[in-house]
Scaffold this motif. Structure first.
Motif, short mmCIF file in Angstrom:
data_model
loop_
_atom_site.label_atom_id
_atom_site.label_comp_id
_atom_site.label_asym_id
_atom_site.label_seq_id
_atom_site.Cartn_x
_atom_site.Cartn_y
_atom_site.Cartn_z
N ALA A 346 0.83 -1.21 0.00
CA ALA A 346 0.00 0.00 0.00
C ALA A 346 0.87 1.26 0.00
CB ALA A 346 -0.93 -0.01 1.21
N LEU A 347 1.90 1.29 0.82
CA LEU A 347 2.79 2.45 0.86
C LEU A 347 3.51 2.65 -0.46
CD1 LEU A 347 4.23 1.91 4.44
CD2 LEU A 347 2.90 3.91 3.70
N GLU A 348 3.96 1.56 -1.07
CA GLU A 348 4.64 1.68 -2.35
C GLU A 348 3.69 2.21 -3.43
OE1 GLU A 348 7.99 1.68 -4.71
OE2 GLU A 348 7.83 1.31 -2.55
N ARG A 349 2.42 1.93 -3.29
CA ARG A 349 1.43 2.44 -4.24
C ARG A 349 1.08 3.90 -3.99
NH1 ARG A 349 -3.69 -1.48 -4.93
NH2 ARG A 349 -3.98 -0.04 -6.69
N GLY A 350 1.55 4.47 -2.86
CA GLY A 350 1.24 5.86 -2.54
C GLY A 350 -0.02 6.02 -1.73
N LEU A 351 -0.38 4.99 -0.95
CA LEU A 351 -1.59 5.03 -0.12
C LEU A 351 -1.19 5.16 1.35
CD1 LEU A 351 -3.50 2.08 -1.85
CD2 LEU A 351 -3.75 4.54 -2.30
N PRO A 352 -1.95 5.90 2.16
CA PRO A 352 -1.65 6.02 3.60
C PRO A 352 -1.80 4.67 4.29
CG PRO A 352 -3.20 7.71 2.88
CD PRO A 352 -3.09 6.73 1.76
N ALA A 353 -0.78 4.25 5.01
CA ALA A 353 -0.83 2.93 5.64
C ALA A 353 0.12 2.88 6.83
CB ALA A 353 -0.48 1.84 4.62
N MET A 354 -0.22 2.05 7.82
CA MET A 354 0.61 1.83 8.99
C MET A 354 0.50 0.37 9.43
SD MET A 354 0.30 5.05 11.62
CE MET A 354 1.35 4.16 12.78
N VAL A 355 1.60 -0.14 9.96
CA VAL A 355 1.58 -1.44 10.61
C VAL A 355 1.18 -1.21 12.07
CG1 VAL A 355 2.90 -3.52 11.12
CG2 VAL A 355 3.46 -2.15 9.11
N ARG A 552 4.74 12.21 -2.72
CA ARG A 552 3.45 11.57 -2.50
C ARG A 552 3.22 11.25 -1.03
NH1 ARG A 552 -1.77 11.40 -3.45
NH2 ARG A 552 -2.67 9.39 -2.83
N ASN A 553 4.08 10.42 -0.46
CA ASN A 553 3.96 10.04 0.95
C ASN A 553 4.76 11.03 1.80
OD1 ASN A 553 2.83 7.90 -0.39
ND2 ASN A 553 4.14 6.33 0.50
N VAL A 554 4.07 11.77 2.66
CA VAL A 554 4.71 12.84 3.44
C VAL A 554 4.45 12.60 4.92
CG1 VAL A 554 4.81 15.33 3.85
CG2 VAL A 554 4.40 14.46 1.53
N LEU A 555 5.47 12.81 5.74
CA LEU A 555 5.38 12.65 7.19
C LEU A 555 5.74 13.97 7.86
CD1 LEU A 555 5.10 10.59 9.61
CD2 LEU A 555 7.58 10.38 9.52
N ASP A 556 4.83 14.49 8.69
CA ASP A 556 5.12 15.69 9.49
C ASP A 556 5.31 15.23 10.93
OD1 ASP A 556 5.46 18.19 10.48
OD2 ASP A 556 3.40 18.88 10.14
N MET A 557 6.53 15.37 11.45
CA MET A 557 6.90 14.76 12.72
C MET A 557 6.44 15.55 13.94
SD MET A 557 10.76 13.49 11.75
CE MET A 557 10.98 12.54 13.25
N ARG A 558 6.02 16.78 13.75
CA ARG A 558 5.50 17.60 14.87
C ARG A 558 4.41 18.49 14.29
NH1 ARG A 558 7.09 22.67 17.06
NH2 ARG A 558 6.70 22.86 19.31
N ALA A 559 3.19 17.98 14.30
CA ALA A 559 2.15 18.52 13.43
C ALA A 559 1.38 19.70 14.02
CB ALA A 559 1.16 17.41 13.07
N GLY A 560 1.35 19.86 15.34
CA GLY A 560 0.53 20.93 15.90
C GLY A 560 -0.95 20.71 15.58
N PHE A 561 -1.59 21.73 15.01
CA PHE A 561 -2.99 21.63 14.60
C PHE A 561 -3.16 21.08 13.19
CE2 PHE A 561 -3.25 25.27 17.68
CZ PHE A 561 -3.97 24.60 18.66
N GLY A 562 -2.06 20.69 12.54
CA GLY A 562 -2.15 20.19 11.17
C GLY A 562 -2.03 21.27 10.13
N GLY A 563 -1.44 22.41 10.48
CA GLY A 563 -1.33 23.53 9.53
C GLY A 563 -0.48 23.19 8.32
N PHE A 564 0.59 22.40 8.51
CA PHE A 564 1.43 22.00 7.39
C PHE A 564 0.62 21.20 6.38
CE2 PHE A 564 4.11 18.84 5.34
CZ PHE A 564 5.20 19.58 4.89
N ALA A 565 -0.14 20.19 6.87
CA ALA A 565 -0.94 19.35 5.96
C ALA A 565 -2.04 20.16 5.30
CB ALA A 565 -1.53 18.18 6.74
#
Length: 698
Positions: A346-355, A552-565
């Motif tokens: 799923a991640l390689e396809r560009g889909l949000p996913a977690m183990v 495509r796959n982006v990680l924000d490590m300290r997101a706050g209110f999500g303003g970056f996203a």
């Protein structure tokens, strides 16, 4: 002298250009302003004045003849010039250089010709004398402030500064005596508090067994090793830079996913085709599946009322890929090994996913986070252990929204044993006040209540019980699941959110219920954060060509209110963002999900629950300053984990203070990243910098 034309007009008299320092050309002097009995006179031929002179007595005629001589005129002009220069010297001490320049210009042939012309004009004016004498009024300017001489030296015994001193030899004991007089130890304490940049040797590559290493997860639970990762995870043989979105949705490189057990199941439920070192994914009817759900329950309204979805045991992600076409962001979760690298595909396809470890602990997501939760297949027994797993799903499901269950258990045409599973599931769902909205074929859809009235109206002793009133449903880090029903709040309920896309910038009700310092200005803080990141990301797009880089796959490590996203969405980048809320900060996860974004809680001194090479872009703003204050782990621990998650060819953006940016640079270089330091928008003297780090393909 030559005769001049007579004039009776009040045309202003403009002085000759030979004396620009006497009269500015923009300030002509009119004869009507010239007063009698003044110090200086100007001669101008007026007919009335000539007639008056002709009628005077002989004595007056003699005086007039005397005045008409050229010597007197020249003398008056020289006197006027001398006095003007003296006045300018008095009021403007800096004038000598200008006067010298003017004198030099007068010495040139052009200036001499102009001077002769002026003399001729003055001689000609001697034919008549204006009865009105004039005086040049010079405005007296205040004197400039006295210049202060800069002096250096030492103060003598009389308190005066002197330059007469001798430099002796330095005695360190005197400095020690001075420290003792001041209390001692200040300089030593200051040096101890100053950050020390540790030099790092180049990190070695991990052995081949770590290619797909997820340090903290076994099959079902999260257990982190005692020692952190101290090497760089290598890439698999034949690895290539991931295909850009949306091409990656339909095909990926075969060697980018080393474990091919899922590919070998081509004859089963997964529609995949291997050709030319690529894996292509067939639709498999997922689009028709999404359309069927919309027809069964129109209120689901994908892309408006339903914005954030959770897919449990997702297969290869075909359902989530179809939902992206309907503007729905779907998070896929699955356990390690049991589902044969479904999450890695799923991640390689560009889909949000977690183990995840889906067992005894809460999932690291907010309560009432998802507008729709789906589970398909027979991999999970929802009724085991008093239905504890379904009760965890109930905590995650937003009030008034939907749970979709698909599989052979739902279809009544199957064998009796599956009917028993359906009956148990139907009874458990009814006990937690879920309403069965629609059942068709192998799909069943339940709706969660909007409030707690149904929970409170149950009989005494009904199972499952209600959770304790003091239990925080958003406390998720290493918290065990309990077989109880989470009550819905009477006010600031997560069920009343705006539709998408208005909810992205509408401050939600739960913004007022999260625990943080600010009480009154929370809405302003959220909006200000969005504007702040919108400006920064816009500058990144223009300066670093983000749209051309196809993150495509982006990680924000300290997101706050999500303003970056939110900025990534506003600027229409083809990216999804996993917003991480660190455990040592304010828990803003409810706000992030109410805005229609994805998020997770995590401790960055531990490994993240994902496969290596998961993200194209990792962003961290202020994270390392916070971790230094906490003092739980070294920067190398966090950065090596970032390297594990980052794809080869990926990029890292780090914004942080000067106190930590040097050590980050050292560690990043030791890992083999190419690091570039940039000033922030505040300029070179600001206390923050940002690093752009590239993990280039070997």
């Amino acid at each position: 002298p030559p005769s001049l034309p007579h004039s009776t007009s009040d045309t202003p008299f403009t002085p000759t250009p030979s004396f620009p320092f006497l009269f500015p050309s923009s300030s002509p002097i009119s004869p009507r302003h010239l007063q009698q009995s003044q110090l200086f006179t100007f001669l101008h031929p007026f007919p009335t004045a000539v007639a008056a002179m002709k009628s005077t007595s002989p004595t007056a005629a003699v005086g007039t003849a005397l005045v008409k001589t050229p010597y007197i005129v020249k003398f008056a002009a020289v006197a006027l010039l001398s006095l003007s220069v003296a006045l300018l010297f008095y009021h403007h001490p800096s004038f000598p250089s200008a006067a010298f320049s003017a004198f030099t210009s007068l010495s040139s042939p052009t200036a001499v010709a102009a001077k002769n012309s002026t003399s001729t004009a003055l001689n000609s004016t001697s034919t008549a004398v204006n009865t009105s004498s004039t005086i040049l009024k010079v405005k007296k300017l205040p004197p400039p402030p006295p210049s202060v001489a800069r002096r250096t030296g030492i103060v003598d015994e009389n308190g005066a500064m002197t330059e007469d001193f001798e430099i002796g030899e330095f005695d360190p004991s005197l400095m020690e005596e001075l420290r003792n007089l001041r209390g001692g130890g200040e300089e030593t304490e200051k040096k101890e508090n100053e950050p020390k940049i540790v030099k790092y040797d180049k990190f070695k590559a991990c052995d081949g067994s770590k290619i797909d290493h997820i340090p903290c997860l076994d099959k079902s639970e999260r257990h982190c090793p005692d020692s952190a990762l101290d090497c760089v995870v290598p890439m698999p043989n034949g690895y290539q830079k991931s295909l850009p979105w949306p091409r990656s949705r339909d095909e990926v490189w075969l060697h980018n996913v080393p474990d091919t057990r899922l590919v070998q199941d081509q004859g089963g439920q997964y529609s995949m085709l291997v050709k030319d070192a690529k894996i292509s994914f067939q639709d498999g009817g997922s689009d028709q599946y999404v359309n069927l759900i919309s027809q069964m329950v129109p209120d689901i309204d994908f892309g408006h009322h339903t914005r954030v979805a959770l897919d449990i045991s997702p297969g290869i992600g075909s359902f989530a890929a179809s939902l992206f076409r309907h503007n729905v962001t779907t998070l896929l979760i699955g356990t390690k090994d049991v589902h044969k690298n479904q999450i890695q595909f799923a991640l390689e396809r560009g889909l949000p996913a977690m183990v995840v470890g889906f067992g005894t602990r809460r999932l690291p997501y907010a309560s009432q986070a998802f507008d729709l939760i789906r589970s398909s297949g027979s991999g999970i027994d929802w009724t085991v252990d008093n239905g504890v797993l379904l009760l965890e799903v109930n905590r995650l499901l937003r009030a008034g929204r939907y749970f979709v269950w698909g599989g052979p258990q739902v279809d009544s045409n199957h064998e009796l044993s599956l009917d028993d599973q359906w009956n148990e599931m139907e009874g458990l769902a009814a006990s937690i006040c879920w309403q069965l909205v629609k059942k068709e074929g192998n799909i069943a859809i339940w709706r969660k209540p909007l409030n707690s009235s149904c929970y409170l109206g149950r009989e005494i002793g009904a199972q499952p019980p209600l959770c304790n009133s003091d239990e925080d449903p958003d406390n998720v880090w290493y918290v065990n699941v309990t077989a109880c029903i989470t009550l819905l709040p009477e006010v600031r309920n997560g069920g009343n959110v705006s539709v998408w896309p208005a909810r992205l910038h509408s401050p939600p009700d739960r913004l007022q219920s999260i625990k943080m310092d600010a009480m009154i200005s929370r809405k302003e803080l959220m909006k200000a954060e969005s504007r702040y990141w919108n400006e920064i990301i816009d500058s990144y797009v223009r300066a670093f060509h983000w749209k051309e880089q196809n993150f495509r796959n982006v990680l924000d490590m300290r997101a706050g209110f999500g303003g970056f996203a939110a900025a990534v969405n506003d600027l229409e980048l083809t990216s999804w963002v996993m917003n991480v809320v660190p455990v040592n900060g304010f828990n803003t996860l409810p706000v992030i999900y109410d805005r229609g974004l994805l998020g997770v809680m995590h401790d960055w001194c531990e490994p993240f629950d994902t496969y290596p090479r998961s993200y194209d872009l990792i962003h961290a703003a202020g994270l390392f300053s916070d971790e230094r204050k906490r003092g739980k782990c070294n920067f190398s621990t966090i950065l090596l984990e970032m390297d594990r998650m980052l794809r080869h060819g990926g990029t890292v953006y780090i914004r942080d203070s000067l106190a930590v940016i040097g050590e980050i640079h050292e560690v990043a270089s030791a890992m083999g990243w190419v690091v570039m330091v940039h000033d922030t928008g505040e300029g070179p003297h600001a206390s923050w910098r940002f690093l752009v780090c590239e993990k280039r393909m070997p």
